[in-house]
Motif scaffolding. Structure first.
Motif, mmCIF file in Angstrom:
data_model
loop_
_atom_site.group_PDB
_atom_site.id
_atom_site.type_symbol
_atom_site.label_atom_id
_atom_site.label_comp_id
_atom_site.label_asym_id
_atom_site.label_seq_id
_atom_site.Cartn_x
_atom_site.Cartn_y
_atom_site.Cartn_z
ATOM 1 N N ALA A 45 0.840 -1.200 0.000
ATOM 2 C CA ALA A 45 0.000 0.000 0.000
ATOM 3 C C ALA A 45 0.874 1.248 0.000
ATOM 4 N N LEU A 46 0.642 2.123 -0.954
ATOM 5 C CA LEU A 46 1.335 3.401 -1.040
ATOM 6 C C LEU A 46 0.428 4.457 -0.433
ATOM 7 N N THR A 47 0.798 4.974 0.725
ATOM 8 C CA THR A 47 -0.076 5.864 1.474
ATOM 9 C C THR A 47 0.455 7.296 1.453
ATOM 10 N N ALA A 48 -0.454 8.239 1.575
ATOM 11 C CA ALA A 48 -0.081 9.655 1.599
ATOM 12 C C ALA A 48 -1.082 10.433 2.435
ATOM 13 N N GLU A 49 -0.583 11.427 3.151
ATOM 14 C CA GLU A 49 -1.436 12.324 3.917
ATOM 15 C C GLU A 49 -1.365 13.703 3.279
ATOM 16 N N CYS A 50 -2.529 14.301 3.023
ATOM 17 C CA CYS A 50 -2.558 15.574 2.311
ATOM 18 C C CYS A 50 -3.846 16.325 2.645
ATOM 19 N N SER A 51 -3.940 17.561 2.156
ATOM 20 C CA SER A 51 -5.190 18.301 2.308
ATOM 21 C C SER A 51 -6.226 17.684 1.381
ATOM 22 N N ALA A 52 -7.489 17.839 1.729
ATOM 23 C CA ALA A 52 -8.557 17.251 0.915
ATOM 24 C C ALA A 52 -8.509 17.778 -0.507
ATOM 25 N N ALA A 53 -8.254 19.063 -0.648
ATOM 26 C CA ALA A 53 -8.239 19.672 -1.988
ATOM 27 C C ALA A 53 -7.099 19.161 -2.845
ATOM 28 N N ASN A 54 -6.050 18.649 -2.199
ATOM 29 C CA ASN A 54 -4.864 18.193 -2.925
ATOM 30 C C ASN A 54 -4.841 16.683 -3.132
ATOM 31 N N SER A 55 -5.917 15.985 -2.736
ATOM 32 C CA SER A 55 -5.923 14.513 -2.779
ATOM 33 C C SER A 55 -5.810 13.970 -4.200
ATOM 34 N N ALA A 56 -6.494 14.581 -5.153
ATOM 35 C CA ALA A 56 -6.440 14.100 -6.535
ATOM 36 C C ALA A 56 -5.031 14.227 -7.100
ATOM 37 N N LYS A 57 -4.389 15.369 -6.852
ATOM 38 C CA LYS A 57 -3.034 15.601 -7.342
ATOM 39 C C LYS A 57 -2.045 14.638 -6.686
ATOM 40 N N THR A 58 -2.248 14.379 -5.398
ATOM 41 C CA THR A 58 -1.362 13.461 -4.670
ATOM 42 C C THR A 58 -1.460 12.048 -5.229
ATOM 43 N N LEU A 59 -2.682 11.560 -5.426
ATOM 44 C CA LEU A 59 -2.868 10.212 -5.973
ATOM 45 C C LEU A 59 -2.323 10.112 -7.397
ATOM 46 N N GLU A 60 -2.436 11.183 -8.161
ATOM 47 C CA GLU A 60 -1.874 11.198 -9.517
ATOM 48 C C GLU A 60 -0.353 11.062 -9.463
ATOM 49 N N SER A 61 0.275 11.755 -8.501
ATOM 50 C CA SER A 61 1.735 11.667 -8.354
ATOM 51 C C SER A 61 2.161 10.263 -7.930
ATOM 52 N N VAL A 62 1.400 9.651 -7.027
ATOM 53 C CA VAL A 62 1.697 8.276 -6.599
ATOM 54 C C VAL A 62 1.581 7.324 -7.786
ATOM 55 N N ALA A 63 0.542 7.496 -8.583
ATOM 56 C CA ALA A 63 0.340 6.646 -9.764
ATOM 57 C C ALA A 63 1.496 6.797 -10.751
ATOM 58 N N LYS A 64 2.018 8.011 -10.897
ATOM 59 C CA LYS A 64 3.135 8.245 -11.825
ATOM 60 C C LYS A 64 4.393 7.509 -11.365
ATOM 61 N N VAL A 65 4.633 7.485 -10.050
ATOM 62 C CA VAL A 65 5.787 6.760 -9.514
ATOM 63 C C VAL A 65 5.675 5.278 -9.841
ATOM 64 N N LEU A 66 4.483 4.729 -9.683
ATOM 65 C CA LEU A 66 4.266 3.315 -10.014
ATOM 66 C C LEU A 66 4.452 3.059 -11.506
ATOM 67 N N ALA A 67 3.856 3.918 -12.333
ATOM 68 C CA ALA A 67 3.929 3.733 -13.784
ATOM 69 C C ALA A 67 5.372 3.821 -14.279
ATOM 70 N N LYS A 68 6.156 4.724 -13.689
ATOM 71 C CA LYS A 68 7.550 4.891 -14.106
ATOM 72 C C LYS A 68 8.371 3.640 -13.800
ATOM 73 N N LEU A 69 8.175 3.051 -12.617
ATOM 74 C CA LEU A 69 8.923 1.844 -12.263
ATOM 75 C C LEU A 69 8.457 0.650 -13.084
ATOM 76 N N ALA A 70 7.172 0.607 -13.412
ATOM 77 C CA ALA A 70 6.650 -0.497 -14.222
ATOM 78 C C ALA A 70 7.173 -0.436 -15.653
ATOM 79 N N ALA A 71 7.578 0.768 -16.098
ATOM 80 C CA ALA A 71 8.021 0.948 -17.480
ATOM 81 C C ALA A 71 9.530 0.800 -17.647
ATOM 82 N N ALA A 72 10.296 1.080 -16.605
ATOM 83 C CA ALA A 72 11.755 1.029 -16.729
ATOM 84 C C ALA A 72 12.386 0.543 -15.431
ATOM 85 N N ALA A 73 13.445 -0.255 -15.552
ATOM 86 C CA ALA A 73 14.138 -0.800 -14.384
ATOM 87 C C ALA A 73 14.864 0.312 -13.632
ATOM 88 N N PRO A 74 14.993 0.207 -12.333
ATOM 89 C CA PRO A 74 15.717 1.215 -11.548
ATOM 90 C C PRO A 74 17.207 1.166 -11.829
#
Length: 440
Positions: free
Chosen positions: A327-356
């Protein structure tokens, strides 16, 4: 230096300081009045496992230390409860080391106090762990208390009601509702496995079971085949003797556990008046012991990437007998929740696309090895819990063998599998799970 602090530097002061310094013994010799030192090497800790004829598993970790810790792991947590038994594991935790059929709660705890024994109990989804930390020569007294609290609790109606009202309803449940972290953990499990599946059962909930029903249910759960006795700072021979003497019952216990596969889905808990929120993307992982090294390293790698770009984010994981999640968890303001989840998703997508990179892998390995070392080589209490609950964890050597390609493939597999979305707080701006999936 003396002038700096406004002190006199007269010859008499210097002479006095010189005499004081010369009267001290040299640091290169033993202190004159101390007994002669006898240097000796520390014993190498030895871990041994045995399974008795009745099915009881014994694990000893003989350290030679002056402190011992004994833990009995009972394979019975909230996942083994029926709907009418919800909260029974939390109740069992509070009933630990209370009145037994042999001793009152006062007598039991006074005896333990006199022997220098400190007890504890922790209930989880798969296990209830009874622990006692003590001097090695008090190990028998500690284990006798553990055996009593498991095999012969009194379970009187007044004591159970008293514990429910004064501890569970007045302390545990209010503390749970004040803890966003605990509430998010419950939401994560419900999103991962479904709220009515075994692993989705609530752990923190009021218990309405009566003493008779609790006793009948408990009797079925205490088979030696579902127990593991762990001893740290105790010889294996001593642990064998304790096991044979105190845990010889050969009851079959309950049938095998009901499976609880990862299903994914949303579980959002809206708190009225909240301005912030805690959100989590939940990914399916392997059961305990399977792909342990890769999953452990993946958790730390994701944690490093998230924390470097988004402070306040964490990566949590749990592995059970038949399922697991990251589970990738984050604490943020309610107004910033969509942007935060988008950033978390990008981190996952980047690792899924290319090896570290190799440097990232080295950092993740170092972080994972330090975490493993802290868990397995801390106090006797920490070591006992590590052996009891994480016997199938990856070793430091296995972590260094994981490749970047393996990490990329593991992440890609998670992203393409079922996903869960959990949240606690103001959920007004949290995007839907379907929308998040399009970002991966």
């Amino acid at each position: 230096m003396l002038r700096k602090f406004g002190l006199s530097t007269s010859p008499s002061i210097k002479s006095a300081l010189s005499r004081c310094a010369s009267s001290l013994p040299s640091l290169e010799v033993e202190y004159p009045v101390a007994p002669s030192a006898k240097p000796s090497s520390l014993p190498v800790p030895k871990t041994t496992k045995t399974v008795l004829k009745n099915g009881l598993s014994l694990i000893s970790h003989d350290t030679g230390d002056k402190t011992a810790c004994l833990s009995m792991v009972l394979n019975s947590g909230s996942r083994h409860e029926t709907i009418t038994e919800y909260g029974a594991s939390l109740l069992a935790q509070r009933l630990a080391f209370k009145t037994t059929q042999k001793r009152s709660a006062i007598r039991l705890n006074r005896d333990l106090h006199d022997a220098g024994v400190v007890t504890g109990c922790a209930a989880g989804r798969e296990n209830i762990i009874y622990s006692a930390e003590c001097p090695p020569d008090a190990a028998g007294i500690a284990l006798q208390a553990i055996a009593e609290t498991i095999h012969s609790p009194m379970l009187s109606k007044w004591e159970m009601n008293d514990i429910k009202e004064k501890y569970i309803n007045a302390i545990d449940i209010p503390n749970f509702k004040r803890s966003t972290r605990l509430m998010l953990s419950e939401a994560i499990h419900a999103a991962a496995f479904g709220p009515y599946s075994p692993l989705g059962h609530p752990l923190y909930t009021p218990c309405h079971i009566d003493p008779e029903s609790y006793a009948a249910s408990w009797e079925k759960k205490i088979s030696p085949k579902k127990m593991t006795l762990v001893g740290v700072g105790v010889s294996h021979e001593a642990l064998l003797n304790f096991g044979d003497e105190l845990f010889t019952d050969e009851k079959e216990g309950v049938p095998g556990m009901i499976s609880s596969p990862f299903v994914g889905g949303e579980n959002l808990v809206h708190l009225a008046g909240a301005s912030n929120c805690c959100v989590a993307l939940v990914l399916e992982s392997s059961p305990a012991g399977k792909d342990a090294a890769t999953l452990t390293l993946l958790k730390h790698l994701l944690g490093i990437r998230l924390s470097s770009s988004m402070p306040g984010t964490e990566v949590a994981s749990s592995s059970y007998a038949d399922a697991g999640f990251v589970a990738l968890t984050a604490e943020c303001s309610a107004a910033n929740s969509a942007k935060t989840l988008e950033s978390v998703a990008k981190v996952l997508a980047k690792l899924a696309a290319a090896a570290p990179t190799s440097e990232e892998i080295k950092s993740a390995v170092k972080s994972a090895q330090i975490d493993l070392l802290e868990k397995s080589h801390g106090s006797a209490f920490k070591t006992a819990h590590f052996l009891a609950g994480e016997i199938r964890s990856a070793s430091p050597g296995e972590l260094s063998k994981v490749t970047g390609k393996a990490l990329q493939e593991a992440c890609a597999k998670m992203v393409k599998s079922k996903i869960g979305l959990a949240g606690v707080g103001n959920m007004g701006h949290v995007p839907s799970l379907d929308k998040i999936k399009t970002m991966l």
